[in-house]
Design a protein around this motif. Structure first.
Motif, PDB file in Angstrom:
ATOM      1  N   TYR A  16       5.119   4.305  -0.494  1.00 42.20           N
ATOM      2  CA  TYR A  16       4.305   4.560  -1.503  1.00 42.20           C
ATOM      3  C   TYR A  16       2.603   4.566  -1.170  1.00 42.20           C
ATOM      4  O   TYR A  16       1.915   5.263  -1.436  1.00 42.20           O
ATOM      5  CB  TYR A  16       4.135   3.107  -2.333  1.00 42.20           C
ATOM      6  N   VAL A  17       2.413   3.726   0.000  1.00 42.36           N
ATOM      7  CA  VAL A  17       1.011   3.716   0.573  1.00 42.36           C
ATOM      8  C   VAL A  17       0.491   5.075   1.164  1.00 42.36           C
ATOM      9  O   VAL A  17      -0.602   5.515   1.192  1.00 42.36           O
ATOM     10  CB  VAL A  17       0.516   2.595   1.630  1.00 42.36           C
ATOM     11  N   LEU A  18       1.480   5.754   1.360  1.00 44.90           N
ATOM     12  CA  LEU A  18       1.285   7.196   1.977  1.00 44.90           C
ATOM     13  C   LEU A  18       1.129   8.252   0.870  1.00 44.90           C
ATOM     14  O   LEU A  18       0.942   9.359   1.144  1.00 44.90           O
ATOM     15  CB  LEU A  18       2.405   7.680   2.904  1.00 44.90           C
ATOM     16  N   GLY A  19       1.346   7.719  -0.433  1.00 48.02           N
ATOM     17  CA  GLY A  19       1.251   8.702  -1.351  1.00 48.02           C
ATOM     18  C   GLY A  19       2.682   9.345  -1.851  1.00 48.02           C
ATOM     19  O   GLY A  19       2.630  10.329  -2.826  1.00 48.02           O
ATOM     20  N   GLY A  20       3.640   8.990  -1.553  1.00 47.08           N
ATOM     21  CA  GLY A  20       4.989   9.487  -1.723  1.00 47.08           C
ATOM     22  C   GLY A  20       5.365   8.705  -3.224  1.00 47.08           C
ATOM     23  O   GLY A  20       4.717   8.083  -4.085  1.00 47.08           O
ATOM     24  N   HIS A  21       6.773   9.300  -3.546  1.00 41.69           N
ATOM     25  CA  HIS A  21       7.133   8.937  -5.220  1.00 41.69           C
ATOM     26  C   HIS A  21       8.528   8.476  -4.799  1.00 41.69           C
ATOM     27  O   HIS A  21       9.133   8.060  -5.862  1.00 41.69           O
ATOM     28  CB  HIS A  21       7.231  10.316  -5.994  1.00 41.69           C
ATOM     29  N   HIS A  22       9.037   8.081  -3.700  1.00 39.77           N
ATOM     30  CA  HIS A  22      10.397   7.544  -3.635  1.00 39.77           C
ATOM     31  C   HIS A  22      10.468   6.038  -3.370  1.00 39.77           C
ATOM     32  O   HIS A  22      10.693   5.362  -2.159  1.00 39.77           O
ATOM     33  CB  HIS A  22      11.296   8.272  -2.562  1.00 39.77           C
ATOM     34  N   ASN A  23       9.703   5.375  -4.434  1.00 43.32           N
ATOM     35  CA  ASN A  23       9.735   4.012  -4.292  1.00 43.32           C
ATOM     36  C   ASN A  23       9.687   3.187  -5.577  1.00 43.32           C
ATOM     37  O   ASN A  23       9.775   4.027  -6.778  1.00 43.32           O
ATOM     38  CB  ASN A  23       8.353   3.489  -3.742  1.00 43.32           C
ATOM     39  N   TYR A  24       9.937   1.941  -5.495  1.00 40.38           N
ATOM     40  CA  TYR A  24      10.023   1.296  -7.128  1.00 40.38           C
ATOM     41  C   TYR A  24       9.003   0.544  -7.189  1.00 40.38           C
ATOM     42  O   TYR A  24       8.194   0.062  -6.413  1.00 40.38           O
ATOM     43  CB  TYR A  24      11.589   0.613  -7.010  1.00 40.38           C
ATOM     44  N   VAL A  38      -4.323  -7.364   4.075  1.00 43.41           N
ATOM     45  CA  VAL A  38      -4.558  -6.474   5.122  1.00 43.41           C
ATOM     46  C   VAL A  38      -5.002  -5.000   4.641  1.00 43.41           C
ATOM     47  O   VAL A  38      -4.057  -4.303   4.358  1.00 43.41           O
ATOM     48  CB  VAL A  38      -3.515  -6.251   6.061  1.00 43.41           C
ATOM     49  N   PRO A  39      -6.221  -5.280   4.012  1.00 45.96           N
ATOM     50  CA  PRO A  39      -6.610  -3.951   3.156  1.00 45.96           C
ATOM     51  C   PRO A  39      -6.826  -2.646   4.051  1.00 45.96           C
ATOM     52  O   PRO A  39      -6.673  -1.554   3.296  1.00 45.96           O
ATOM     53  CB  PRO A  39      -8.260  -4.586   2.995  1.00 45.96           C
ATOM     54  N   GLN A 234     -16.698  -0.310  11.499  1.00 45.87           N
ATOM     55  CA  GLN A 234     -16.533  -1.548  12.214  1.00 45.87           C
ATOM     56  C   GLN A 234     -16.327  -2.543  11.458  1.00 45.87           C
ATOM     57  O   GLN A 234     -15.774  -3.336  11.991  1.00 45.87           O
ATOM     58  CB  GLN A 234     -18.244  -1.454  12.611  1.00 45.87           C
ATOM     59  N   GLU A 235     -16.662  -2.872  10.184  1.00 42.40           N
ATOM     60  CA  GLU A 235     -16.367  -3.894   9.339  1.00 42.40           C
ATOM     61  C   GLU A 235     -14.697  -4.026   9.186  1.00 42.40           C
ATOM     62  O   GLU A 235     -14.161  -5.213   9.469  1.00 42.40           O
ATOM     63  CB  GLU A 235     -16.926  -3.965   8.013  1.00 42.40           C
ATOM     64  N   GLU A 236     -14.238  -2.838   8.629  1.00 39.94           N
ATOM     65  CA  GLU A 236     -12.644  -2.768   8.858  1.00 39.94           C
ATOM     66  C   GLU A 236     -12.145  -3.238  10.219  1.00 39.94           C
ATOM     67  O   GLU A 236     -11.140  -3.821  10.061  1.00 39.94           O
ATOM     68  CB  GLU A 236     -12.148  -1.446   8.607  1.00 39.94           C
ATOM     69  N   TYR A 237     -12.593  -2.934  11.216  1.00 45.17           N
ATOM     70  CA  TYR A 237     -12.159  -3.069  12.441  1.00 45.17           C
ATOM     71  C   TYR A 237     -12.377  -4.551  12.968  1.00 45.17           C
ATOM     72  O   TYR A 237     -11.149  -5.142  13.348  1.00 45.17           O
ATOM     73  CB  TYR A 237     -12.950  -2.280  13.534  1.00 45.17           C
TER      74      TYR A 237
END
Length: 251
Positions: A16-24, A38-39, A234-237
């Motif tokens: 899902y987070v990769l943009g796929g469609h094989h999830n519920y 974990v944003p 830098q903030e994300e890291y």
């Protein structure tokens, strides 16, 4: 195959987070909850998939003809089958959704097969691999995106048995999570629990010891492998409790 759609599955969350469609819906809800903790999770998922693509390119250039891929997820666009179309590839995953769709994706590839397998008991997978590869045991082993969800005992047993199965000249590609800070493991596992898994972060030294007798050839952050040092701000890291590394090892 029985598919439980009442509980999230980490592979489908990843899809899902990769943009796929094989999830519920349960997987999408888990992903949303994980990203609150974990944003940067979608960015790390992308880095992991891009590392698979980089490895596929390298193996194609090296003339690899036999690949055993562990915890494959969906072999959709950008997986090893795209980079090694002529190779014999045995994909595997514990998730029945991945297996069902994987078999459909590979239906016109007689040189490729998708097998349901639980890496906590690799014996059935190794038996199938022996039949699939025959006498050709010079194998490229994909272990990207799974070892950090297995404890030391099971990881060590799996990698030693894979080493015993493979012939000299074989190669291993693996990704793992390195903790950043004393509370990293606790924060990571708070997020991972939402997908029904536990995470095992390890230092590069711990990882090198765990994979023996495989010998580390190269080990560095995924952003370094991919030339994407500025992919995270830098903030994300600074807010991220972990870093993800890619490792190449030789038999």
């Amino acid at each position: 195959m029985d598919i439980d759609t009442t509980k999230p599955h980490v592979g489908r969350v990843y899809d899902y987070v990769l943009g796929g469609h094989h999830n519920y819906e349960v997987d999408r809800n888990a992903a949303a909850a994980i990203m609150k903790l974990v944003p940067t999770y979608p960015k790390w998922a992308k880095l992991n998939r891009w590392f698979i693509q980089l490895v596929g390119q390298q193996w194609a250039e090296a003339g690899i003809t036999s690949v055993l891929d562990l915890a494959s997820g969906l072999p959709t666009q950008g997986h090893l089958n795209d980079y090694l179309p002529e190779a014999r590839i045995l994909f595997s995953d514990i998730d029945p959704v991945s297996v069902i769709y994987g078999e459909q994706i590979l239906a016109d590839r007689p040189n490729m097969r998708y097998l349901q397998a639980d890496l906590r008991d690799p014996s059935p997978l190794l038996a199938a691999a022996a039949q699939f590869f025959g006498a050709d045991r010079r194998i490229a082993l994909g272990c990207i995106g799974i070892i950090y969800m297995m404890d030391d005992e099971r990881s060590r047993d799996l990698l030693r048995r894979m080493h015993a199965f493979c012939a000299p000249g074989s190669v291993l590609a693996l990704s793992f999570i390195v903790p950043r800070g004393a509370s990293a493991a606790q924060q990571l596992n708070g997020a991972a629990a939402l997908a029904g898994v536990k995470v095992y972060p390890r230092t590069p030294e711990e990882m090198a010891a765990l994979i023996k007798p495989w010998k580390v050839h190269d080990c560095r952050p995924l952003v370094d492998w991919l030339g994407l040092e500025d992919f995270l701000t830098q903030e994300e890291y600074e807010l991220n409790p972990f870093e993800m590394l890619g490792l190449i090892a030789h038999h």
